[in-house]
Design a protein around this motif. Structure first.
Motif, PDB file in Angstrom:
ATOM      1  N   ASN A 129       0.809  -1.228   0.000  1.00  5.30           N
ATOM      2  CA  ASN A 129       0.000   0.000   0.000  1.00  5.30           C
ATOM      3  C   ASN A 129       0.837   1.271   0.000  1.00  5.30           C
ATOM      4  O   ASN A 129       0.313   2.355  -0.280  1.00  5.30           O
ATOM      5  N   ASP A 130       2.101   1.146   0.348  1.00  6.41           N
ATOM      6  CA  ASP A 130       2.947   2.312   0.623  1.00  6.41           C
ATOM      7  C   ASP A 130       3.901   2.568  -0.543  1.00  6.41           C
ATOM      8  O   ASP A 130       4.817   1.778  -0.781  1.00  6.41           O
ATOM      9  N   PRO A 131       3.741   3.677  -1.266  1.00  3.78           N
ATOM     10  CA  PRO A 131       4.635   3.936  -2.406  1.00  3.78           C
ATOM     11  C   PRO A 131       6.085   4.173  -1.998  1.00  3.78           C
ATOM     12  O   PRO A 131       6.982   4.036  -2.827  1.00  3.78           O
ATOM     13  N   THR A 132       6.330   4.503  -0.716  1.00  5.45           N
ATOM     14  CA  THR A 132       7.722   4.682  -0.272  1.00  5.45           C
ATOM     15  C   THR A 132       8.314   3.397   0.301  1.00  5.45           C
ATOM     16  O   THR A 132       9.526   3.326   0.506  1.00  5.45           O
ATOM     17  N   SER A 133       7.497   2.411   0.579  1.00  7.14           N
ATOM     18  CA  SER A 133       7.929   1.153   1.224  1.00  7.14           C
ATOM     19  C   SER A 133       8.707   1.407   2.515  1.00  7.14           C
ATOM     20  O   SER A 133       9.475   0.558   2.962  1.00  7.14           O
ATOM     21  N   ALA A 134       8.516   2.577   3.120  1.00  6.70           N
ATOM     22  CA  ALA A 134       9.376   2.980   4.235  1.00  6.70           C
ATOM     23  C   ALA A 134       8.618   3.317   5.506  1.00  6.70           C
ATOM     24  O   ALA A 134       9.231   3.486   6.565  1.00  6.70           O
ATOM     25  N   LEU A 375      16.323   3.471  -3.202  1.00  8.53           N
ATOM     26  CA  LEU A 375      15.932   3.752  -4.588  1.00  8.53           C
ATOM     27  C   LEU A 375      16.361   2.652  -5.553  1.00  8.53           C
ATOM     28  O   LEU A 375      15.564   2.193  -6.383  1.00  8.53           O
ATOM     29  N   GLU A 376      17.589   2.199  -5.483  1.00  8.43           N
ATOM     30  CA  GLU A 376      18.066   1.212  -6.455  1.00  8.43           C
ATOM     31  C   GLU A 376      17.296  -0.102  -6.361  1.00  8.43           C
ATOM     32  O   GLU A 376      17.078  -0.787  -7.362  1.00  8.43           O
ATOM     33  N   PHE A 377      16.849  -0.457  -5.143  1.00 12.98           N
ATOM     34  CA  PHE A 377      16.106  -1.703  -4.966  1.00 12.98           C
ATOM     35  C   PHE A 377      14.674  -1.557  -5.475  1.00 12.98           C
ATOM     36  O   PHE A 377      14.100  -2.510  -6.012  1.00 12.98           O
ATOM     37  N   TYR A 384       6.702  -4.277  -6.998  1.00 17.03           N
ATOM     38  CA  TYR A 384       6.337  -2.975  -6.427  1.00 17.03           C
ATOM     39  C   TYR A 384       5.315  -2.256  -7.298  1.00 17.03           C
ATOM     40  O   TYR A 384       4.450  -1.538  -6.800  1.00 17.03           O
ATOM     41  N   LYS A 385       5.374  -2.478  -8.585  1.00 12.91           N
ATOM     42  CA  LYS A 385       4.552  -1.731  -9.530  1.00 12.91           C
ATOM     43  C   LYS A 385       3.181  -2.359  -9.770  1.00 12.91           C
ATOM     44  O   LYS A 385       2.300  -1.744 -10.376  1.00 12.91           O
ATOM     45  N   PHE A 390       2.573   1.769  -9.038  1.00  8.14           N
ATOM     46  CA  PHE A 390       3.605   2.661  -8.524  1.00  8.14           C
ATOM     47  C   PHE A 390       4.808   2.683  -9.467  1.00  8.14           C
ATOM     48  O   PHE A 390       5.175   1.664 -10.065  1.00  8.14           O
ATOM     49  N   SER A 391       5.441   3.847  -9.559  1.00  5.57           N
ATOM     50  CA  SER A 391       6.650   4.011 -10.363  1.00  5.57           C
ATOM     51  C   SER A 391       7.778   4.509  -9.476  1.00  5.57           C
ATOM     52  O   SER A 391       7.560   4.924  -8.336  1.00  5.57           O
ATOM     53  N   SER A 392       8.988   4.500 -10.009  1.00  4.55           N
ATOM     54  CA  SER A 392      10.129   5.037  -9.271  1.00  4.55           C
ATOM     55  C   SER A 392       9.921   6.508  -8.944  1.00  4.55           C
ATOM     56  O   SER A 392      10.345   6.992  -7.883  1.00  4.55           O
ATOM     57  N   GLU A 393       9.245   7.226  -9.837  1.00  6.17           N
ATOM     58  CA  GLU A 393       8.952   8.634  -9.568  1.00  6.17           C
ATOM     59  C   GLU A 393       7.983   8.767  -8.400  1.00  6.17           C
ATOM     60  O   GLU A 393       8.125   9.669  -7.558  1.00  6.17           O
ATOM     61  N   ASP A 394       7.001   7.852  -8.308  1.00  4.96           N
ATOM     62  CA  ASP A 394       6.089   7.864  -7.163  1.00  4.96           C
ATOM     63  C   ASP A 394       6.848   7.598  -5.868  1.00  4.96           C
ATOM     64  O   ASP A 394       6.550   8.195  -4.822  1.00  4.96           O
ATOM     65  N   PHE A 395       7.807   6.689  -5.929  1.00  8.66           N
ATOM     66  CA  PHE A 395       8.622   6.411  -4.750  1.00  8.66           C
ATOM     67  C   PHE A 395       9.313   7.684  -4.259  1.00  8.66           C
ATOM     68  O   PHE A 395       9.251   8.025  -3.073  1.00  8.66           O
ATOM     69  N   LEU A 396       9.953   8.400  -5.162  1.00  7.48           N
ATOM     70  CA  LEU A 396      10.669   9.616  -4.774  1.00  7.48           C
ATOM     71  C   LEU A 396       9.710  10.707  -4.304  1.00  7.48           C
ATOM     72  O   LEU A 396       9.922  11.331  -3.258  1.00  7.48           O
ATOM     73  N   ASN A 397       8.633  10.906  -5.033  1.00  7.66           N
ATOM     74  CA  ASN A 397       7.693  11.972  -4.676  1.00  7.66           C
ATOM     75  C   ASN A 397       6.907  11.650  -3.414  1.00  7.66           C
ATOM     76  O   ASN A 397       6.447  12.553  -2.711  1.00  7.66           O
ATOM     77  N   GLY A 398       6.759  10.350  -3.126  1.00 10.51           N
ATOM     78  CA  GLY A 398       5.980   9.960  -1.962  1.00 10.51           C
ATOM     79  C   GLY A 398       6.580  10.406  -0.642  1.00 10.51           C
ATOM     80  O   GLY A 398       5.875  10.488   0.368  1.00 10.51           O
TER      81      GLY A 398
END
Length: 690
Positions: A129-134, A375-377, A384-385, A390-398
């Motif tokens: 559920n979490d685009p940052t996985s964090a 990020l690299e993972f 994840y997608k 979700f995209s890598s851009e969503d990860f960063l913006n999240g």
């Protein structure tokens, strides 16, 4: 995350090194070990038969908890460990239907007693559920900072049969081992509390709290399952709900760690954790701490936080004094907020945490480090997608902003900034009573010193702190540099060290009293005192007699001829057995938890070694081998109290000590539950010692 130490309150007192007697009352912080290191992203490989994996991943089996044999490999920059024959299955609730699954690894499912870096289970959560996985990892670190029970958590990359399944959080499993690492004991009842666990009163009967919803109990007992005794939980809920406003602090603090839970309420509010008991009556554990007799609250499942929302509520701006769901019972929050002293202390803690921990200067660099590390993972994680695109851009913006998904109302930094400002604007400021917390004390024997330390905090100045001996009515001023007079003065840590033989009695009943510059006072405990006995130097508990081949000699209460072990207290003082263990394996010290029973001085107690716990609390989960094996009694720190190794035994002939408790073992006619003195034994029998 930078470690913040607030000398007014955020100190975890680590005492007891080199002491032979245990320390009671402190929240322990276990080391991370290689399994939970977070300066690297370790790799976990699971090797499993394809048919087993296909079964696990088949949507028709998504609710199955069947464990399949697999090989587990853990590696980082230091270790590369392989564990054969582990159990592997799906875990979680909604994640079972997700494309990115969550998994459980059970280290000891097929080889009981085995641990990996001190744990028996490993939870791998997909955070779909979490685009940052964090968020779960961030919450775990915040809990550590605030000083409440947390879950050791790090990120790992998961491979199954060589295929990359993506980035996962490796989150500590809450069980008896967890309790031992945090509270120093593991024999209390541990309840997993899931929806609709609202802690509302349902009557005095313990059975009323065994209600089943969706195939499991709302309050699911995860330890001491055989006893299935909910009387402690029923009493806690009764006190929480029915005690008068005037009597609530005295009564509630006897059964619940209120001070630590006030900080946990703040944690839930600042992380926007709506999926706990305050709003959604879900996702928490309660552990009955055997040192303090208080329930401890443990937050759990912290991915729907920091701006993740499924209920269309603005958790960033919600009133901190009206945070619970309206129109339904939430006594664990509303009763505390209705008490002015607790409300004022909550406000004081909130201000301290906002100033020292929960702010942009402390958290933003930490968030940037997590983002850059992961990020690299994420870029290589095809799973994840899948669930939301979700995209890598969503990860960063999240980490920064809200995203265009239903649940992503806030970016993490935006939520922190909004919650910070709103909480400051909502805060009410009042003078507080002194708070006596982080109280630690040992249980000395006759040759040791009683050592007590306590953190005493106030928004003003502490004037006096006293140790009150209720047995002798003596008051002794506590030092403001700790028990050993070698700490830092004016750091809020007060202590006393006094030889046990000078306390005037083997019965201890003490409290701590503090006063501040405005004349406000506080006591710990608030009502009554802390009671225990000075320990005798030696714990006089022995395996006094046993029979490993019983065919027609001694019957149990069901008229069965089972193997038996006689435990003898050859001292004069009672010994509580509920924090001790009996085992037939020296490498599995806690194999069978002894019953909650106090054996009196001079008492003989029969334990039936029949591997049938369904027959009663005095029946073990192992049998004795006629051909010879091991028997041991272990204390709660897993040290040996008494043990023996025996060779082949004769049928219906026991071996017992003469003299009782301390002598050599001889072959003898059985005397279960009675003295061995007077039993005839030849010199040749005595020679057949173990």
């Amino acid at each position: 995350m930078k470690k913040i130490v607030c000398t007014r309150w955020f100190i975890l007192i680590m005492l007891g090194i080199g002491l032979s007697s245990p320390i009671s009352g402190q929240l322990l912080v276990p080391e991370k070990t290689e399994l939970y290191r977070d300066d690297v992203v370790p790799r976990i490989d699971v090797l499993i038969g394809q048919e087993s994996l296909d079964f696990i991943l088949d949507p028709a089996n998504r609710e199955s908890n069947e464990l399949f044999e697999a090989t587990f490999i853990f590696s980082n920059d230091v270790v590369n460990d392989t564990v054969e024959n582990v159990g592997f299955r799906l875990r979680g609730n909604t994640s079972r239907s997700a494309d990115k699954k969550s998994f459980k690894i059970d280290i000891n499912e097929f080889m009981p007693g085995r641990k990996f870096y001190g744990v028996t289970k490993i939870n791998l959560n997909g955070q779909h559920n979490d685009p940052t996985s964090a968020r779960a990892k961030i919450c775990a670190d915040l809990a550590d900072q605030i000083g409440i029970p947390s879950l050791r958590t790090n990120h790992v990359e998961l491979y199954i049969n060589g295929n990359y399944y993506g980035l996962y959080t490796n989150t500590e499993h809450i069980d008896q081992n967890y309790a031992k690492k945090r509270f120093g004991n593991k024999n209390g009842n541990l309840y997993k509390c899931l929806f609709p666990a609202d802690l509302a009163y349902k009557g005095d009967s313990p059975n009323n709290y065994k209600e089943v919803v969706s195939g499991r109990r709302n309050y699911d007992l995860k330890s001491n399952e055989y006893a299935d005794d909910y009387s402690d939980l029923a009493n806690f809920i009764r006190v929480l709900n029915l005690t008068s406003d005037a009597d609530l602090p005295c009564e509630l603090e006897n059964v619940f760690n209120v001070d630590l839970y006030l900080k946990t309420i703040i944690f839930d509010i600042l992380t926007g954790n709506w999926d706990g008991p305050i709003y959604n009556k879900n996702n928490f554990y309660l552990y009955h701490n055997q040192f303090t007799s208080q329930f401890e609250y443990i937050p759990y499942d912290l991915d729907n936080t920091l701006g993740i929302d499924w209920l269309s509520r603005d958790w960033g701006n919600r009133d901190i004094y009206a945070w619970s769901r309206t129109g339904e019972d939430r006594p664990i929050y509303t009763r505390l907020m209705a008490n002015q002293e607790y409300r004022d202390r909550f406000s004081f803690y909130m201000q301290e945490i906002l100033l020292d921990i929960y702010n942009e200067a402390e958290l933003y660099p930490y968030l940037d480090d997590i983002r850059d590390k992961l990020l690299e993972f994420i870029e290589d994680d095809t799973f994840y997608k899948l669930d939301y695109g979700f995209s890598s851009e969503d990860f960063l913006n999240g980490f920064e902003f809200p995203l265009g998904f239903f649940q992503t109302d806030y970016g993490i930094k935006e939520f922190i900034q909004t919650r910070l400002i709103a909480a400051f604007n909502q805060l009410e400021f009042n003078d507080i009573h002194p708070v006596i917390t982080n109280v630690t004390y040992n249980h000395p024997n006759e040759d040791e010193d009683l050592i007590i330390n306590a953190q005493v905090i106030d928004n003003g100045t502490i004037e006096d702190v006293f140790f009150i001996n209720h047995i002798t009515a003596e008051s002794v001023r506590m030092h403001d540099d700790g028990a050993h007079n070698d700490g830092e003065a004016n750091d809020g840590v007060y202590g006393i060290e006094q030889p046990a033989f000078q306390l005037g009695s083997n019965d201890i009943n003490f409290s701590i009293k503090a006063s501040d510059n405005l004349g406000k006072e506080a006591s710990y405990p608030r009502c009554g005192g802390i009671e225990f006995k000075i320990e005798e130097v030696e714990l006089k508990l022995a395996i006094n007699e046993f029979m490993a081949s019983n065919e027609a000699s001694v019957q149990d209460e069901l008229e069965e001829y089972d193997d038996w072990i006689e435990i003898f207290n050859y001292g004069t003082r009672p010994i509580f057995l509920g924090d001790k263990f009996l085992s037939d394996n020296p490498d599995n010290e806690d194999k069978w938890a002894m019953p909650h029973y106090t054996i009196q001085g001079g008492e003989y107690l029969i334990i039936w070694a029949d591997d049938d716990r369904n027959q009663g609390e005095f029946h073990t989960n192992f049998k004795l081998q006629k051909s010879g094996e091991y028997i041991g009694i272990f204390d709660n720190d897993e040290t040996v109290i008494d043990d023996l190794k025996y060779n082949e035994q004769d049928t219906d002939i026991s071996r017992g000590r003469i003299p009782n408790g301390t002598g050599n073992y001889i072959f003898m006619a059985p005397t279960p539950g009675a003295s061995n003195i007077g039993v005839s034994a030849t010199e040749s029998e005595v020679a057949l010692q173990l």
